[in-house]
Structures are given as C-alpha cells and as structure tokens.
Design a protein around this motif. Structure first.
Motif, PDB file in Angstrom:
ATOM      1  N   MET A  67      -7.177 -15.815   2.806  1.00  0.00           N
ATOM      2  CA  MET A  67      -6.888 -15.967   4.231  1.00  0.00           C
ATOM      3  C   MET A  67      -8.152 -15.998   5.076  1.00  0.00           C
ATOM      4  O   MET A  67      -8.074 -15.984   6.308  1.00  0.00           O
ATOM      5  N   ASP A  68      -9.311 -15.997   4.410  1.00  0.00           N
ATOM      6  CA  ASP A  68     -10.575 -16.092   5.124  1.00  0.00           C
ATOM      7  C   ASP A  68     -10.825 -14.890   6.049  1.00  0.00           C
ATOM      8  O   ASP A  68     -11.328 -15.022   7.152  1.00  0.00           O
ATOM      9  N   LEU A  69     -10.419 -13.724   5.584  1.00  0.00           N
ATOM     10  CA  LEU A  69     -10.536 -12.531   6.423  1.00  0.00           C
ATOM     11  C   LEU A  69     -11.501 -11.512   5.811  1.00  0.00           C
ATOM     12  O   LEU A  69     -11.397 -10.319   6.062  1.00  0.00           O
ATOM     13  N   ALA A  70     -12.445 -12.005   4.989  1.00  0.00           N
ATOM     14  CA  ALA A  70     -13.297 -11.072   4.246  1.00  0.00           C
ATOM     15  C   ALA A  70     -14.069 -10.134   5.162  1.00  0.00           C
ATOM     16  O   ALA A  70     -14.422  -9.026   4.770  1.00  0.00           O
ATOM     17  N   TYR A  71     -14.307 -10.566   6.415  1.00  0.00           N
ATOM     18  CA  TYR A  71     -15.075  -9.697   7.310  1.00  0.00           C
ATOM     19  C   TYR A  71     -14.287  -8.460   7.739  1.00  0.00           C
ATOM     20  O   TYR A  71     -14.842  -7.529   8.292  1.00  0.00           O
ATOM     21  N   LEU A  72     -12.975  -8.454   7.471  1.00  0.00           N
ATOM     22  CA  LEU A  72     -12.174  -7.280   7.831  1.00  0.00           C
ATOM     23  C   LEU A  72     -12.172  -6.214   6.735  1.00  0.00           C
ATOM     24  O   LEU A  72     -11.425  -5.248   6.812  1.00  0.00           O
ATOM     25  N   GLN A  73     -13.010  -6.403   5.711  1.00  0.00           N
ATOM     26  CA  GLN A  73     -12.915  -5.527   4.538  1.00  0.00           C
ATOM     27  C   GLN A  73     -13.030  -4.043   4.874  1.00  0.00           C
ATOM     28  O   GLN A  73     -12.272  -3.233   4.347  1.00  0.00           O
ATOM     29  N   THR A  74     -13.959  -3.679   5.780  1.00  0.00           N
ATOM     30  CA  THR A  74     -14.154  -2.259   6.056  1.00  0.00           C
ATOM     31  C   THR A  74     -12.874  -1.622   6.604  1.00  0.00           C
ATOM     32  O   THR A  74     -12.437  -0.577   6.126  1.00  0.00           O
ATOM     33  N   ILE A  75     -12.286  -2.272   7.616  1.00  0.00           N
ATOM     34  CA  ILE A  75     -11.069  -1.722   8.232  1.00  0.00           C
ATOM     35  C   ILE A  75      -9.949  -1.643   7.209  1.00  0.00           C
ATOM     36  O   ILE A  75      -9.275  -0.624   7.059  1.00  0.00           O
ATOM     37  N   VAL A  76      -9.752  -2.752   6.477  1.00  0.00           N
ATOM     38  CA  VAL A  76      -8.648  -2.797   5.525  1.00  0.00           C
ATOM     39  C   VAL A  76      -8.826  -1.743   4.444  1.00  0.00           C
ATOM     40  O   VAL A  76      -7.902  -0.996   4.122  1.00  0.00           O
ATOM     41  N   PHE A  77     -10.035  -1.637   3.890  1.00  0.00           N
ATOM     42  CA  PHE A  77     -10.264  -0.696   2.799  1.00  0.00           C
ATOM     43  C   PHE A  77     -10.022   0.745   3.240  1.00  0.00           C
ATOM     44  O   PHE A  77      -9.377   1.519   2.541  1.00  0.00           O
ATOM     45  N   ILE A  78     -10.536   1.118   4.423  1.00  0.00           N
ATOM     46  CA  ILE A  78     -10.399   2.520   4.828  1.00  0.00           C
ATOM     47  C   ILE A  78      -8.926   2.855   5.063  1.00  0.00           C
ATOM     48  O   ILE A  78      -8.456   3.932   4.682  1.00  0.00           O
ATOM     49  N   LEU A  79      -8.175   1.909   5.625  1.00  0.00           N
ATOM     50  CA  LEU A  79      -6.753   2.177   5.851  1.00  0.00           C
ATOM     51  C   LEU A  79      -5.990   2.219   4.531  1.00  0.00           C
ATOM     52  O   LEU A  79      -5.130   3.071   4.335  1.00  0.00           O
ATOM     53  N   VAL A  80      -6.335   1.288   3.622  1.00  0.00           N
ATOM     54  CA  VAL A  80      -5.665   1.277   2.323  1.00  0.00           C
ATOM     55  C   VAL A  80      -5.932   2.590   1.577  1.00  0.00           C
ATOM     56  O   VAL A  80      -5.023   3.201   1.017  1.00  0.00           O
ATOM     57  N   ILE A  81      -7.183   3.055   1.628  1.00  0.00           N
ATOM     58  CA  ILE A  81      -7.524   4.279   0.912  1.00  0.00           C
ATOM     59  C   ILE A  81      -6.775   5.473   1.507  1.00  0.00           C
ATOM     60  O   ILE A  81      -6.189   6.285   0.788  1.00  0.00           O
ATOM     61  N   ALA A  82      -6.765   5.559   2.845  1.00  0.00           N
ATOM     62  CA  ALA A  82      -6.075   6.676   3.488  1.00  0.00           C
ATOM     63  C   ALA A  82      -4.591   6.657   3.143  1.00  0.00           C
ATOM     64  O   ALA A  82      -4.007   7.691   2.789  1.00  0.00           O
ATOM     65  N   GLY A  83      -3.984   5.464   3.207  1.00  0.00           N
ATOM     66  CA  GLY A  83      -2.570   5.355   2.872  1.00  0.00           C
ATOM     67  C   GLY A  83      -2.323   5.678   1.411  1.00  0.00           C
ATOM     68  O   GLY A  83      -1.371   6.387   1.066  1.00  0.00           O
ATOM     69  N   LEU A  84      -3.220   5.184   0.570  1.00  0.00           N
ATOM     70  CA  LEU A  84      -3.077   5.388  -0.874  1.00  0.00           C
ATOM     71  C   LEU A  84      -3.070   6.870  -1.224  1.00  0.00           C
ATOM     72  O   LEU A  84      -2.238   7.340  -2.003  1.00  0.00           O
ATOM     73  N   VAL A  85      -4.000   7.617  -0.617  1.00  0.00           N
ATOM     74  CA  VAL A  85      -4.091   9.041  -0.931  1.00  0.00           C
ATOM     75  C   VAL A  85      -2.805   9.755  -0.534  1.00  0.00           C
ATOM     76  O   VAL A  85      -2.263  10.558  -1.290  1.00  0.00           O
ATOM     77  N   GLN A  86      -2.294   9.415   0.657  1.00  0.00           N
ATOM     78  CA  GLN A  86      -1.031  10.012   1.105  1.00  0.00           C
ATOM     79  C   GLN A  86       0.091   9.681   0.134  1.00  0.00           C
ATOM     80  O   GLN A  86       0.873  10.538  -0.267  1.00  0.00           O
ATOM     81  N   PHE A  87       0.131   8.397  -0.274  1.00  0.00           N
ATOM     82  CA  PHE A  87       1.193   7.939  -1.151  1.00  0.00           C
ATOM     83  C   PHE A  87       1.113   8.635  -2.507  1.00  0.00           C
ATOM     84  O   PHE A  87       2.119   9.105  -3.042  1.00  0.00           O
ATOM     85  N   VAL A  88      -0.129   8.707  -3.055  1.00  0.00           N
ATOM     86  CA  VAL A  88      -0.311   9.348  -4.359  1.00  0.00           C
ATOM     87  C   VAL A  88       0.142  10.798  -4.283  1.00  0.00           C
ATOM     88  O   VAL A  88       0.820  11.304  -5.184  1.00  0.00           O
ATOM     89  N   GLU A  89      -0.184  11.452  -3.166  1.00  0.00           N
ATOM     90  CA  GLU A  89       0.200  12.850  -3.020  1.00  0.00           C
ATOM     91  C   GLU A  89       1.722  13.000  -3.055  1.00  0.00           C
ATOM     92  O   GLU A  89       2.263  13.844  -3.780  1.00  0.00           O
ATOM     93  N   MET A  90       2.401  12.137  -2.296  1.00  0.00           N
ATOM     94  CA  MET A  90       3.869  12.223  -2.274  1.00  0.00           C
ATOM     95  C   MET A  90       4.458  11.906  -3.635  1.00  0.00           C
ATOM     96  O   MET A  90       5.372  12.575  -4.113  1.00  0.00           O
ATOM     97  N   PHE A  91       3.896  10.853  -4.276  1.00  0.00           N
ATOM     98  CA  PHE A  91       4.414  10.422  -5.582  1.00  0.00           C
ATOM     99  C   PHE A  91       4.273  11.540  -6.615  1.00  0.00           C
ATOM    100  O   PHE A  91       5.212  11.856  -7.341  1.00  0.00           O
ATOM    101  N   LEU A  92       3.074  12.157  -6.645  1.00  0.00           N
ATOM    102  CA  LEU A  92       2.844  13.214  -7.630  1.00  0.00           C
ATOM    103  C   LEU A  92       3.764  14.399  -7.377  1.00  0.00           C
ATOM    104  O   LEU A  92       4.308  15.001  -8.306  1.00  0.00           O
ATOM    105  N   LYS A  93       3.963  14.725  -6.107  1.00  0.00           N
ATOM    106  CA  LYS A  93       4.795  15.870  -5.753  1.00  0.00           C
ATOM    107  C   LYS A  93       6.210  15.684  -6.282  1.00  0.00           C
ATOM    108  O   LYS A  93       6.821  16.600  -6.819  1.00  0.00           O
ATOM    109  N   LYS A  94       6.726  14.441  -6.142  1.00  0.00           N
ATOM    110  CA  LYS A  94       8.095  14.150  -6.566  1.00  0.00           C
ATOM    111  C   LYS A  94       8.203  13.998  -8.075  1.00  0.00           C
ATOM    112  O   LYS A  94       9.103  14.531  -8.699  1.00  0.00           O
TER     113      LYS A  94
END
Lengths: 192, 258
Positions: A67-94
């Motif tokens: 999609m030619d959006l490579a310059y958005l990598q910083t924003i996307v990565f930090i949000l993905v990581i934050a979401g991922l950690v939350q998700f992993v925490e919930m998944f492991l708990k269950k």
C-alpha cells in the motif's frame, strides 16, 4: 541455513542488544536483582520479541509495502506491539494458566520496551524476510536473556560484598559491572 | 520569576532529565559517541518533546482518562515519524546514519512519555511547550557534554577536530563499554552530591520530598518505566501468592490498586 545461523549468532552475541546496542537497558538494570526474576523477565521478552518480529514482518511485507505506506512503520509497529502484548496476556490467562503464572507479571512491563520496537525496526532496516526476521528476533532476545541472567548472577554476589565505596553502592556499581560485561562481549566481535 | 522562564530554568538545571531525573538512558548511552551525535539526538528529541507537550496539553480535556496512554503514543509516534522524515531530508548524511535506529526509538523514550504524564496532561499548552523547550535544552546539553567527554577521551577530538595524538587515545570510551563506565561515574557523583534522582532515593524519601514541594526526581509512575520494576514485580508476586486463600487485607489492597 548457514546465513540464518550467522544472523542468530550475530544478534545474540556480536551485537548483543543490551551490551552493545543499549536497547532494553531499563529492564536490564531494573529487574536484575535476583536470578529468578531476571530469568522470568528474559523469557517473557524472548516470547514477545519473537512474536512481535513475526507479526511486524508480516504486516510490513503484506500491508505496508503493497500500500506504499512504509513510512508509517514506527506508528504501526508501536501500536501492534502494544496491542499484541495485551492480547498475549489475555490469551495466556484464559488458555495456558501455567505459562501465565510464570510470565504474566512481566508482560505489561514489556509493552513499550525499546528492545521490542528495536528488533522490529532492525528487521525492516536490514531487509530481512519472514524467516530471517523471526530468527533475528529469537537471536536478539536470546542475547537479552543471556545478558540479564548473567547480570543477575553477578548482582547477587555484589549484594554480599561490603567493600564497595559508599558513593558507588547501588546503580553505579551495577553500571560498572555492565561496562565490564560489555568489554567481555566485545571479544565476540571476531566471531563473524 | 516569569513562569515561562521558570519552566526553562527548571528543565535545564533543577530537573535536568539526564543528570537529575535520569530518564531516557538508552539514547543517552547509545548516541553519545561524539559531541555532534549527542547534539543531533538532543535536537531531534527536543523537537518531538515541544510539539508532543503542546499537542497533549491542548488535547488534555478531550482524551478520555482510560485510553490516554495509547492516545499519547499515537501523538508521539506521529511526531517522531515527521522528525525522522525531516532529518532524512535535511540533516547531514553522516549524522543521520550514525543515529540510525535511535531516531524512531524516540517513541519509547521515557522523557517524552514522562513529561506528557507528569506535566502536559495537567497544564496549558503554551506553558507545556515551554516545559518541553526547557527539558529539551536540558537533555541536549547533557548529551552534548557526555558526548564531548567521550569523544575527547576516546578519540582525542573536539567536534571532529583531532587535538590529542593517536597514541594517547583511550579507544574504549567511544565503544559500548565506555558508555556504561561514564554513566557509572555520573551516577556515583550524583550519589556523592546527594542530588535528587530516580536512582538514589527510596520510596519514602520521594514521598517526603513531594510533601515538601522539592523536586522529587522521577516518581516512577510511567507505565513503561523499569526503574521501579522490581518493586512492581515483587508486589504482584506477593499479591498472587496471597490471592489463593483470599486474605481480606490483601484483596482489599488489590482492589484499591485497581
């Protein structure tokens, strides 16, 4: 195969994430008083970095680049990581309570750990593909686990020592130790 | 003193982010291999800090309390992307390459999140912008000074001009171990002078300083901050152990934390 091995060894030993790249200094200094907690932290970081490398690499290659959006990598990565950690925490708990008991405490602390974002960005900068990214992520976090466990081992001994000058007690002596460990890790630089 | 000037004085001297509060150690260690690299990193961080403080202060009544951290992260990450692109276009190539991955990593720099939480979320935009200017200048000065010392000892040069002959360089100081050793000396000096900082105050001392209205150093409340991680981890482990028999006192405490 040989290339992958070189990437892993390079990430774990030669360019050790904490001792030569200075990423993840905060947990390295903050959670290294006891070997037990340090190992827990290291394993949690291993888990998150490996997963984050995988997901971020997939997102970069299949969403951002087409999609030619490579310059958005910083924003996307930090949000993905934050979401991922939350998700992993919930998944492991269950689903895997035993793993959650071991790692759950550390997971929220890793959300904005610079080593995780650093690993994802390094993968992109070096132009690694999916497999290489994951291998690099595992290598980076194995290096972190090694460094923090070694540090905790040394710190347990330091705590018993009473010969340290007063102004060097606490974090200064820890930093000196880190400096000496970094000198030792410089020895690996001839490895590749 | 004028309250705007006071914010700048506060950022440079009283609550200097590197020397006093000891925030943002990753870039401090990694980018101070020479004075000019330290200066470049400081300027990039200052730019992000001023605008993030201003934007977050302007949005402070709109952002809901519960999602404020993700909202701050989005604001900060957007600004970092802008600074990254600007530096790619206009900064000297050597400097941009030397800073490399540490420019996008400004996103996770504790100083920026810390100032957003501690100051910008409670004050007016203009005052917050001046707080950002003060903190940014304080950070830039600190990085330049550390970079200057490391460059002088390690490479025998000042801003790239060699003044000490090759034989007298202590090369280790421009390499990774030198950063740790310099920081160790810095924190030891701080302990010696009993300067307020995140590293040499206990929890009780911090609370006492806060009551007295003195600069208390870092309060250690940021979500991502690791300086007090050990306390948090131990407390959580304790809570978890006590959770099984459900002792009243402990579950009360846990409820209070939520």
């Amino acid at each position: 195969m040989q290339e992958l091995l070189l990437i892993a060894v390079g990430a774990a030993l030669v360019n050790n994430v904490t001792l030569s790249q200075f990423l993840g200094i905060c947990p390295f200094l903050g959670v290294s008083k006891k070997v037990e907690t340090a190992t827990g932290m290291g394993v949690a970081v291993l888990f998150v970095i490996s997963l984050a490398s995988l997901i971020c690499s997939l997102i970069y290659d299949h969403i951002l680049v087409p999609m030619d959006l490579a310059y958005l990598q910083t924003i996307v990565f930090i949000l993905v990581i934050a979401g991922l950690v939350q998700f992993v925490e919930m998944f492991l708990k269950k689903s895997i309570p035993s793993l959650y008991t071991a790692l759950g405490v550390y997971l929220p602390l890793i959300t904005t750990n610079c080593a995780v974002l650093g690993a994802a960005l390094t993968n992109v900068q070096e132009g690694y593909g999916l497999v290489e990214s994951v291998v690099n992520g595992v290598g980076i976090s194995a290096g972190f686990l090694l460094a923090i466990t070694l540090m905790a081992g040394v710190r347990e001994k330091i705590a018993e020592n009473e010969g340290i000058p007063k102004s060097f007690q606490g974090s200064p002596i820890v930093l000196v130790t880190a400096g000496l460990m970094a000198i030792a890790f410089c020895g690996f630089s001839g490895l590749i | 003193m004028n309250k705007y000037i006071e914010r700048i004085y506060n950022g440079i001297i009283k609550e200097n982010p590197t020397f006093v509060i000891m925030l943002g150690m990753c870039p401090t260690l990694a980018t101070t291999t020479s004075a000019i690299n330290g200066f470049g990193m400081g300027v990039a961080t200052t730019a992000v800090l001023i605008f993030s403080n201003m934007l977050i202060a302007a949005l402070r009544n709109i952002i809901p309390e519960k999602v404020r951290i993700p909202a701050y992260v989005v604001v900060i990450a957007s600004l970092v992307t802008i600074v990254d692109l600007l530096m790619q276009a206009f900064a000297p190539r050597d400097l941009y390459n030397a800073l490399g991955i540490y420019i996008p990593l400004i996103v996770v720099n504790c100083i920026i999140m810390g100032r957003a939480e501690a100051y910008a979320a409670k004050h007016a935009p203009l005052l917050s912008a001046f707080d950002g200017i003060g903190m940014g200048i304080g950070f830039t000065c600190a990085l330049t000074i550390i970079g200057f010392c490391r460059e002088l000892i390690g490479a025998g040069s000042v801003f790239g001009y060699t003044i000490i002959p090759d034989d007298f360089h202590v090369g280790i100081f421009v390499m990774a171990p030198g950063a740790f050793l310099v920081l160790a000396c810095l924190t030891a000096l701080q302990n010696k002078l009993k300067a307020p900082s995140a590293t040499n105050l206990t929890k009780e001392e911090r609370a006492k300083k806060k009551l007295a209205g003195e600069p208390e150093g870092c309060t250690g409340n940021c979500q991502s901050c690791m300086l007090h991680a050990e306390e948090i981890v131990e407390k959580k482990i304790e809570l978890k152990k006590a959770d099984c028999p459900k002792t009243d006192a402990v579950s009360d405490r846990e409820g209070g934390n939520r």
